[in-house]
Design a protein around this motif. Structure first.
Motif, PDB file in Angstrom:
ATOM      1  N   ASP A  53      18.971  12.790  -3.549  1.00 26.48           N
ATOM      2  CA  ASP A  53      20.351  12.822  -4.024  1.00 26.48           C
ATOM      3  C   ASP A  53      21.602  12.136  -3.513  1.00 26.48           C
ATOM      4  O   ASP A  53      22.668  12.613  -3.109  1.00 26.48           O
ATOM      5  N   ALA A  54      20.999  10.139  -3.252  1.00 27.87           N
ATOM      6  CA  ALA A  54      22.398   9.590  -2.537  1.00 27.87           C
ATOM      7  C   ALA A  54      23.199   8.355  -3.769  1.00 27.87           C
ATOM      8  O   ALA A  54      22.744   7.863  -2.900  1.00 27.87           O
ATOM      9  N   HIS A  55      23.062   9.780  -5.186  1.00 28.40           N
ATOM     10  CA  HIS A  55      23.312   8.824  -5.496  1.00 28.40           C
ATOM     11  C   HIS A  55      24.853   8.703  -6.505  1.00 28.40           C
ATOM     12  O   HIS A  55      25.344   7.943  -7.457  1.00 28.40           O
ATOM     13  N   MET A  82      22.492   4.785   0.244  1.00 28.25           N
ATOM     14  CA  MET A  82      20.789   5.331   1.121  1.00 28.25           C
ATOM     15  C   MET A  82      20.759   4.485   1.398  1.00 28.25           C
ATOM     16  O   MET A  82      20.062   2.732   1.179  1.00 28.25           O
ATOM     17  N   LEU A  83      19.781   4.397   2.505  1.00 23.50           N
ATOM     18  CA  LEU A  83      18.732   3.728   3.328  1.00 23.50           C
ATOM     19  C   LEU A  83      17.741   4.190   3.209  1.00 23.50           C
ATOM     20  O   LEU A  83      17.235   4.888   3.592  1.00 23.50           O
ATOM     21  N   MET A  84      16.676   3.007   2.924  1.00 27.39           N
ATOM     22  CA  MET A  84      15.662   3.050   3.056  1.00 27.39           C
ATOM     23  C   MET A  84      14.746   2.548   3.590  1.00 27.39           C
ATOM     24  O   MET A  84      15.361   0.950   4.020  1.00 27.39           O
ATOM     25  N   TYR A  85      14.075   3.196   4.594  1.00 22.16           N
ATOM     26  CA  TYR A  85      13.211   2.783   5.708  1.00 22.16           C
ATOM     27  C   TYR A  85      11.265   2.203   5.396  1.00 22.16           C
ATOM     28  O   TYR A  85      11.049   3.080   4.854  1.00 22.16           O
ATOM     29  N   GLY A  86      11.531   0.825   4.891  1.00 19.44           N
ATOM     30  CA  GLY A  86      10.148   1.054   4.237  1.00 19.44           C
ATOM     31  C   GLY A  86       9.762  -0.799   5.153  1.00 19.44           C
ATOM     32  O   GLY A  86       9.874  -1.018   5.654  1.00 19.44           O
ATOM     33  N   THR A  87       8.549  -1.948   3.979  1.00 23.59           N
ATOM     34  CA  THR A  87       8.659  -2.329   4.482  1.00 23.59           C
ATOM     35  C   THR A  87       9.094  -3.739   4.446  1.00 23.59           C
ATOM     36  O   THR A  87       9.600  -4.525   5.149  1.00 23.59           O
ATOM     37  N   THR A  88      10.543  -3.523   3.427  1.00 25.16           N
ATOM     38  CA  THR A  88      11.672  -4.203   4.346  1.00 25.16           C
ATOM     39  C   THR A  88      12.707  -2.989   3.691  1.00 25.16           C
ATOM     40  O   THR A  88      12.665  -1.742   3.303  1.00 25.16           O
ATOM     41  N   MET A  89      14.145  -2.905   4.180  1.00 26.55           N
ATOM     42  CA  MET A  89      15.078  -2.305   4.290  1.00 26.55           C
ATOM     43  C   MET A  89      16.123  -2.684   3.688  1.00 26.55           C
ATOM     44  O   MET A  89      16.683  -3.565   3.507  1.00 26.55           O
ATOM     45  N   PHE A  90      16.449  -1.260   2.545  1.00 31.94           N
ATOM     46  CA  PHE A  90      17.409  -1.453   0.923  1.00 31.94           C
ATOM     47  C   PHE A  90      18.429  -0.776   2.128  1.00 31.94           C
ATOM     48  O   PHE A  90      18.253   0.957   2.088  1.00 31.94           O
ATOM     49  N   TRP A 129      24.785  -8.270  -3.132  1.00 27.06           N
ATOM     50  CA  TRP A 129      24.731  -7.657  -4.978  1.00 27.06           C
ATOM     51  C   TRP A 129      24.887  -7.021  -5.614  1.00 27.06           C
ATOM     52  O   TRP A 129      25.054  -5.429  -5.533  1.00 27.06           O
ATOM     53  N   THR A 130      25.905  -7.096  -6.479  1.00 26.35           N
ATOM     54  CA  THR A 130      26.565  -5.867  -7.521  1.00 26.35           C
ATOM     55  C   THR A 130      25.725  -5.897  -8.666  1.00 26.35           C
ATOM     56  O   THR A 130      25.117  -6.494  -9.519  1.00 26.35           O
ATOM     57  N   THR A 131      25.103  -4.314  -8.649  1.00 27.39           N
ATOM     58  CA  THR A 131      24.365  -3.967  -9.969  1.00 27.39           C
ATOM     59  C   THR A 131      24.883  -2.756 -10.696  1.00 27.39           C
ATOM     60  O   THR A 131      25.697  -1.741  -9.985  1.00 27.39           O
ATOM     61  N   ALA A 132      24.001  -2.332 -11.919  1.00 22.79           N
ATOM     62  CA  ALA A 132      24.676  -1.253 -12.649  1.00 22.79           C
ATOM     63  C   ALA A 132      23.713  -0.243 -11.685  1.00 22.79           C
ATOM     64  O   ALA A 132      22.701  -0.146 -10.851  1.00 22.79           O
ATOM     65  N   GLY A 133      24.252   1.296 -11.590  1.00 24.61           N
ATOM     66  CA  GLY A 133      23.720   2.341 -11.293  1.00 24.61           C
ATOM     67  C   GLY A 133      22.153   3.047 -12.327  1.00 24.61           C
ATOM     68  O   GLY A 133      22.249   2.578 -13.343  1.00 24.61           O
ATOM     69  N   ALA A 134      21.531   3.910 -11.661  1.00 28.55           N
ATOM     70  CA  ALA A 134      20.531   4.451 -11.844  1.00 28.55           C
ATOM     71  C   ALA A 134      20.504   5.131 -13.326  1.00 28.55           C
ATOM     72  O   ALA A 134      20.489   5.405 -14.389  1.00 28.55           O
ATOM     73  N   PHE A 135      21.585   5.464 -13.438  1.00 28.47           N
ATOM     74  CA  PHE A 135      22.746   6.720 -14.717  1.00 28.47           C
ATOM     75  C   PHE A 135      23.992   5.777 -14.876  1.00 28.47           C
ATOM     76  O   PHE A 135      24.802   5.060 -14.372  1.00 28.47           O
ATOM     77  N   ASP A 186      33.379   3.042  -0.426  1.00 25.03           N
ATOM     78  CA  ASP A 186      33.771   3.584   0.276  1.00 25.03           C
ATOM     79  C   ASP A 186      32.486   5.043   0.444  1.00 25.03           C
ATOM     80  O   ASP A 186      32.214   5.966   0.128  1.00 25.03           O
ATOM     81  N   ILE A 187      31.659   4.858   1.871  1.00 21.29           N
ATOM     82  CA  ILE A 187      30.924   5.035   2.270  1.00 21.29           C
ATOM     83  C   ILE A 187      31.225   5.906   3.059  1.00 21.29           C
ATOM     84  O   ILE A 187      31.782   6.501   4.372  1.00 21.29           O
ATOM     85  N   ARG A 188      30.852   7.215   2.487  1.00 22.87           N
ATOM     86  CA  ARG A 188      31.539   8.648   2.956  1.00 22.87           C
ATOM     87  C   ARG A 188      30.004   9.406   3.744  1.00 22.87           C
ATOM     88  O   ARG A 188      30.026  10.227   4.776  1.00 22.87           O
ATOM     89  N   ARG A 189      28.871   9.013   3.350  1.00 29.85           N
ATOM     90  CA  ARG A 189      27.696   9.700   3.026  1.00 29.85           C
ATOM     91  C   ARG A 189      26.590   8.677   3.667  1.00 29.85           C
ATOM     92  O   ARG A 189      26.676   8.253   2.308  1.00 29.85           O
ATOM     93  N   ILE A 190      25.325   9.062   4.334  1.00 30.19           N
ATOM     94  CA  ILE A 190      24.289   7.912   4.502  1.00 30.19           C
ATOM     95  C   ILE A 190      23.264   9.116   4.570  1.00 30.19           C
ATOM     96  O   ILE A 190      22.778   9.414   5.269  1.00 30.19           O
ATOM     97  N   VAL A 191      22.211   8.990   3.960  1.00 30.80           N
ATOM     98  CA  VAL A 191      20.828   9.579   3.842  1.00 30.80           C
ATOM     99  C   VAL A 191      20.173   9.010   3.902  1.00 30.80           C
ATOM    100  O   VAL A 191      19.766   7.630   3.130  1.00 30.80           O
ATOM    101  N   ALA A 192      18.699   9.260   5.085  1.00 35.23           N
ATOM    102  CA  ALA A 192      17.729   7.935   5.198  1.00 35.23           C
ATOM    103  C   ALA A 192      16.251   8.584   3.864  1.00 35.23           C
ATOM    104  O   ALA A 192      16.089  10.243   4.378  1.00 35.23           O
ATOM    105  N   VAL A 193      16.124   7.732   4.078  1.00 33.31           N
ATOM    106  CA  VAL A 193      13.988   7.736   3.432  1.00 33.31           C
ATOM    107  C   VAL A 193      13.466   7.117   3.216  1.00 33.31           C
ATOM    108  O   VAL A 193      14.216   5.665   4.169  1.00 33.31           O
TER     109      VAL A 193
END
Length: 495
Positions: free
Chosen positions: A250-252, A258-266, A281-287, A391-398
Motif C-alpha cells: 500500500d505504498a503507491h 516504497m523502498l525495496m530491499y532485494g538483489t538490487t535496491m529500488f 527516472w520519471t515514469t507513469a505509475g501503476a494506476f 513530497d515524501i511523507r511516508r516510507i514503507v520497506a518491502v
C-alpha cells in the motif's frame, strides 16, 4: 468446499516467487524457484526467457497441488524490468532477454540517440534522460550489433507481458513498463511515440497498452494444459516488480516512498505531478493518473550475497559480526557500485571501492561497511528526489532484506527517516495476487486490509553525527576515485 484464491507469480532477478492468497489476504501456499542471470561479457546481464515460463508452470502446478481445495479465480503476473526480450512472429525469442539497468552494454546507443534527438526533447516527451535503465537504446543495440537476430524480431516483451502472452495469447504491455522504454513512449499522452518507434524500433509491432490491474485476457486451452489452471481464468496485464511491490504494501499513494530491499535496491516515490530530473527516472505509475520518480541501486542484496560467498560464513554469523563492528565499521567506507550504478550518479562505469582497509579488519567490518554503503546510496537517492520536488511523507520497506533488523536500522540511522514495515513482506507476488483479486472485484478497496503495518523502524539519533560525517566522505570518495575507476572499467571490458 473450494476456497476461492488468486495466484500471484513474480519473475525476479535471482528467483521466481508465487503465492496463493484467499479473499481475506491470507497466504494459502508459497513456492520459490531460484535461478541465475548470465553475464557473458563485462556489463552484460541476460536471461533465457524459457526460465520465466518454465518456472511459472512449475510454481503454478506446485501451488495448486499444495492446496487442492483452492480454486484459482484469477492470475496476477509481475516481473523485473524494464527488460528487452525480442521475439519473432511465432513468439520464439531471437536472443536472450537483456535485463534492466544492471545491463550497461548500450552506452554508445544512449549517447548517439541523445545526440540525434536532444536531451531536452527526450526529457520533455518521455520524462527522463536515456540511461542504462532505458529499454530503447538496448533495442537499438540489438539492431546495430546482432543483425541476424534483429531481422527476425517482431515483438517486444518484458517478463510480465511474456507471461501474459503465454497464458492468454494477448500482446499487451502496461503503461508503467512502457514509460521505461524511452524514447519510445510519450508520458503525457500515455501512448507510444509513433515517430520515434518507427525510427528506433521498427519492424517491431507496438504492444497494446493497458494498466497493471487491467485484464490482459483469459487462460487459453493450451496454457491450461501446461499449467493446470482452468481454461478461461482471468489474467492481469501486470507490471514491473518494484511497482507491484509498492502495491503489495500500500505504498503507491501520493507522498509515499516504497523502498525495496532485494538483489538490487529500488525506490519509488509517488505523486500526481510529472517531475523531471536528469539523475532519476520519471515514469507513469501503476494506476491511471499517478506518476513516479524512481531510482535504484545496482547492487544491494547482491553485494551481501557476494560477501557471503567470499567469506564462507552464513548470514547469521555475518550479521552478528557486523553488529559488533558498530557504526562506521571501525574505519571502513565502501562504495557499493560493484555493477556500475544507476541513480543518482547514472554511471555504468562506476565500480566498488573499499577505503580504509587494514589487516586488522575482518568479515564483520566488511559486511557492516556493505550495509552502510547501501544506506548511503538510499540517502543519496532520497535527497535527490526531494531536491527535484518529491513530497515524501511516508516510507514503507518491502522485500527479502526486511527480514534483517540490522540492515533496516542502519538505513534509518543513515537517512534519519522512519520506515514502516508491513506484516507481509513477501513482495511482488503478493501484490500481483491482490491486483488479480481487484480485477475480478474480489479484493478490498485497499491492500492495507490484507497487509497492515506490523512495525516501525525509527532512527537512533545518537548515531546521526557519525553517519553525517561518513556520508560526506562517501560522496567525496566517489568524486576522488571516479577517474581511476573508469580507467579500470575500460580495461575490464577488454578482458
Amino acid at each position: 468446499m473450494a476456497v476461492r484464491t488468486t495466484l500471484g507469480i513474480d519473475i525476479g532477478t535471482s528467483s521466481s516467487k508465487g503465492v496463493l492468497v484467499d479473499g481475506d489476504g491470507v497466504i494459502v501456499a508459497t513456492a520459490v524457484r531460484a535461478h541465475d542471470v548470465s553475464r557473458p561479457h563485462s556489463g552484460w546481464v541476460e536471461m533465457d526467457a524459457s526460465i520465466w515460463w518454465d518456472e511459472f508452470v512449475d510454481i503454478a502446478r506446485e501451488l495448486c497441488s499444495a492446496a487442492p481445495e483452492a480454486e484459482v479465480a484469477a492470475v496476477g503476473v509481475s516481473g523485473m524490468g524494464p527488460c528487452v526480450l525480442l521475439a519473432d512472429e511465432h513468439d520464439d525469442p531471437v536472443r536472450p532477454a537483456i535485463l534492466y539497468g544492471v545491463d550497461t552494454r548500450a552506452t554508445a546507443q544512449i549517447e548517439r540517440i541523445t545526440r540525434e534527438l536532444g536531451a531536452d526533447e527526450i526529457t520533455r516527451v518521455g520524462g527522463s534522460l536515456l540511461t542504462s535503465q532505458s529499454a530503447g537504446p538496448k533495442i537499438a543495440w540489438v539492431a546495430e550489433t546482432e543483425p541476424a537476430a534483429w531481422d527476425r524480431a517482431r515483438r517486444l516483451f518484458m517478463p510480465a507481458s511474456w507471461l501474459a502472452r503465454k497464458l492468454t495469447g494477448e500482446y499487451v504491455l502496461d503503461h508503467q513498463s512502457a514509460s521505461q522504454s524511452s524514447p519510445l513512449y510519450d508520458i503525457e499522452r500515455e501512448a507510444w511515440h509513433a515517430q520515434w518507434w518507427e525510427r528506433y524500433a521498427a519492424p517491431l509491432e507496438p504492444p497494446r497498452l493497458g494498466w497493471a490491474g487491467d485484464l490482459a485476457g483469459r487462460v487459453t486451452a493450451d496454457a491450461a494444459a501446461e499449467t493446470g489452471l482452468a481454461e478461461g481464468t482471468p489474467v492481469t496485464i501486470g507490471t514491473i516488480d518494484a511497482w507491484t511491490e509498492a502495491v503489495s504494501v500500500d505504498a503507491h499513494g501520493s507522498g509515499d516512498l516504497m523502498l525495496m530491499y532485494g538483489t538490487t535496491m529500488f525506490l519509488v516515490a509517488t505523486g500526481d505531478e510529472t517531475l523531471r530530473t536528469p539523475s532519476m527516472w520519471t515514469t507513469a505509475g501503476a494506476f491511471p493518473g499517478s506518476r513516479n520518480l524512481a531510482g535504484g541501486l545496482s547492487t544491494s542484496g547482491a553485494l551481501t550475497a557476494w560477501l557471503k560467498g567470499l567469506t564462507g560464513a552464513d548470514y547469521p554469523e555475518l550479521l552478528a559480526a557486523a553488529e559488533a563492528a558498530g557504526p562506521g565499521a571501525r574505519g571502513l567506507l565502501m562504495l557499493p557500485y560493484f555493477a556500475g550504478e544507476r541513480t543518482p550518479i547514472q554511471d555504468p562505469d562506476a565500480r566498488g571501492v573499499v577505503a580504509g582497509l587494514t589487516v586488522e579488519h575482518g568479515r564483520g567490518e566488511l559486511y557492516r561497511a556493505a550495509l552502510e554503503a547501501t544506506a548511503f546510496g538510499v540517502r543519496h537517492n532520497v535527497e535527490t528526489m526531494r531536491a527535484a520536488g518529491a513530497d515524501i511523507r511516508r516510507i514503507v520497506a518491502v522485500g527479502g532484506g526486511t527480514q534483517g533488523q540490522l540492515w533496516l536500522q542502519i538505513v534509518s540511522d543513515v537517512t534519519g527517516l522512519a520506515q514502516q514495515v508491513p506484516e507481509t513482506t513477501i513482495g511482488a507476488s503478493f501484490g500481483a495476487a491482490y491486483l488479480a483479486a481487484a480485477a475480478i472485484g474480489e479484493a478490498p478497496g485497499s491492500i492495507a486490509a490484507w497487509n497492515p503495518i506490523a512495525a516501525t523502524i525509527t532512527p537512533h539519533t545518537e548515531h546521526a553525527a557519525r553517519y553525517d560525517e561518513l556520508y560526506g566522505q562517501y560522496l567525496r570518495l566517489y568524486a576522488g576515485t571516479r577517474e581511476v575507476v573508469h580507467e579500470l572499467a575500460a580495461a575490464q571490458r577488454l578482458s
